[in-house]
Design a protein around this motif. Structure first.
Motif, PDB file in Angstrom:
ATOM      1  N   PRO A  38      -8.014 -24.719  35.031  1.00 59.34           N
ATOM      2  CA  PRO A  38      -8.416 -25.778  34.100  1.00 59.34           C
ATOM      3  C   PRO A  38      -7.540 -27.018  34.258  1.00 59.34           C
ATOM      4  N   GLY A  39      -8.082 -28.141  33.816  1.00 58.56           N
ATOM      5  CA  GLY A  39      -7.333 -29.402  33.863  1.00 58.56           C
ATOM      6  C   GLY A  39      -6.336 -29.462  32.730  1.00 58.56           C
ATOM      7  N   SER A  40      -6.434 -30.454  31.953  1.00 54.31           N
ATOM      8  CA  SER A  40      -5.512 -30.696  30.853  1.00 54.31           C
ATOM      9  C   SER A  40      -5.569 -29.589  29.793  1.00 54.31           C
ATOM     10  N   ILE A  41      -4.390 -29.187  29.303  1.00 59.02           N
ATOM     11  CA  ILE A  41      -4.288 -28.259  28.175  1.00 59.02           C
ATOM     12  C   ILE A  41      -3.329 -28.904  27.177  1.00 59.02           C
ATOM     13  N   ARG A  42      -3.838 -29.201  25.986  1.00 58.11           N
ATOM     14  CA  ARG A  42      -3.037 -29.848  24.951  1.00 58.11           C
ATOM     15  C   ARG A  42      -3.155 -29.053  23.662  1.00 58.11           C
ATOM     16  N   MET A  43      -2.109 -29.109  22.846  1.00 62.44           N
ATOM     17  CA  MET A  43      -2.165 -28.393  21.565  1.00 62.44           C
ATOM     18  C   MET A  43      -1.552 -29.229  20.470  1.00 62.44           C
ATOM     19  N   VAL A  44      -1.975 -28.901  19.264  1.00 65.42           N
ATOM     20  CA  VAL A  44      -1.418 -29.509  18.063  1.00 65.42           C
ATOM     21  C   VAL A  44      -1.396 -28.427  16.984  1.00 65.42           C
ATOM     22  N   ARG A  45      -0.366 -28.445  16.188  1.00 66.50           N
ATOM     23  CA  ARG A  45      -0.294 -27.513  15.048  1.00 66.50           C
ATOM     24  C   ARG A  45      -0.898 -28.252  13.864  1.00 66.50           C
ATOM     25  N   THR A  46      -1.917 -27.671  13.274  1.00 64.33           N
ATOM     26  CA  THR A  46      -2.650 -28.321  12.189  1.00 64.33           C
ATOM     27  C   THR A  46      -3.215 -27.240  11.285  1.00 64.33           C
ATOM     28  N   THR A  47      -4.225 -27.563  10.517  1.00 67.46           N
ATOM     29  CA  THR A  47      -4.904 -26.553   9.700  1.00 67.46           C
ATOM     30  C   THR A  47      -6.326 -26.400  10.212  1.00 67.46           C
ATOM     31  N   ARG A  48      -6.917 -25.253   9.916  1.00 70.66           N
ATOM     32  CA  ARG A  48      -8.314 -25.028  10.307  1.00 70.66           C
ATOM     33  C   ARG A  48      -9.209 -26.068   9.644  1.00 70.66           C
ATOM     34  N   ALA A  49      -8.882 -26.463   8.419  1.00 71.37           N
ATOM     35  CA  ALA A  49      -9.695 -27.459   7.715  1.00 71.37           C
ATOM     36  C   ALA A  49      -9.664 -28.797   8.456  1.00 71.37           C
ATOM     37  N   GLN A  50      -8.474 -29.246   8.843  1.00 69.46           N
ATOM     38  CA  GLN A  50      -8.371 -30.522   9.560  1.00 69.46           C
ATOM     39  C   GLN A  50      -9.035 -30.438  10.932  1.00 69.46           C
ATOM     40  N   ALA A  51      -8.836 -29.337  11.647  1.00 72.14           N
ATOM     41  CA  ALA A  51      -9.433 -29.174  12.968  1.00 72.14           C
ATOM     42  C   ALA A  51     -10.959 -29.107  12.880  1.00 72.14           C
ATOM     43  N   SER A  52     -11.471 -28.420  11.882  1.00 77.28           N
ATOM     44  CA  SER A  52     -12.927 -28.336  11.708  1.00 77.28           C
ATOM     45  C   SER A  52     -13.516 -29.713  11.416  1.00 77.28           C
ATOM     46  N   GLY A  53     -12.820 -30.484  10.585  1.00 77.92           N
ATOM     47  CA  GLY A  53     -13.262 -31.843  10.296  1.00 77.92           C
ATOM     48  C   GLY A  53     -13.173 -32.749  11.517  1.00 77.92           C
ATOM     49  N   PHE A  54     -12.210 -32.506  12.376  1.00 76.79           N
ATOM     50  CA  PHE A  54     -12.068 -33.255  13.625  1.00 76.79           C
ATOM     51  C   PHE A  54     -13.280 -33.006  14.520  1.00 76.79           C
TER      52      PHE A  54
END
Length: 119
Positions: free
Chosen positions: A30-46
């Protein structure tokens, strides 16, 4: 949280999880792999503005590549070039994902969810 504040062992493990997911879904490199620590609510809204979920912490890992998820013989496989993996920080397992074609990638930058770390 800055990128340096993500423990090395966590970054290594998340990278391994993401690469294994990619390999098992058709892309061994795979190409780029990025991560962020957040909440499921914020990620779902994203992913889907207006959608909500549990307000629990997760690692939201975005992988770019060429992925295929098989379906039943009567349905075509799901394909995409961008996948978001929800990873439970307590168990370090993927407990949800969203596979998107190029035209379905969210327009907002990942940084709107927090500090992004390259894996």
């Amino acid at each position: 949280m800055t990128e340096e504040e993500f423990p090395q062992d966590v970054r290594v493990r998340l990278g391994r999880i993401a690469r294994e997911w990619a390999q098992s879904h058709g892309d061994p490199f795979p190409g780029s792999i990025r991560m962020v620590r957040t909440t499921r609510a914020q990620a779902s809204g994203f992913l889907n503005p207006g959608v909500t979920s549990e307000d629990v912490v997760c690692y939201f890992v975005v992988v770019e590549g060429s992925f295929v998820i098989p379906r039943s013989p009567r349905n075509s496989p799901q394909t995409g070039t961008w996948v978001a993996l929800f990873i439970d920080p307590a168990y370090m397992v993927v407990d949800g994902h969203s596979l998107r074609p190029a035209e379905g990638i969210p327009a907002r930058p990942l940084e709107t969810l927090g500090t992004v770390c390259l894996l």
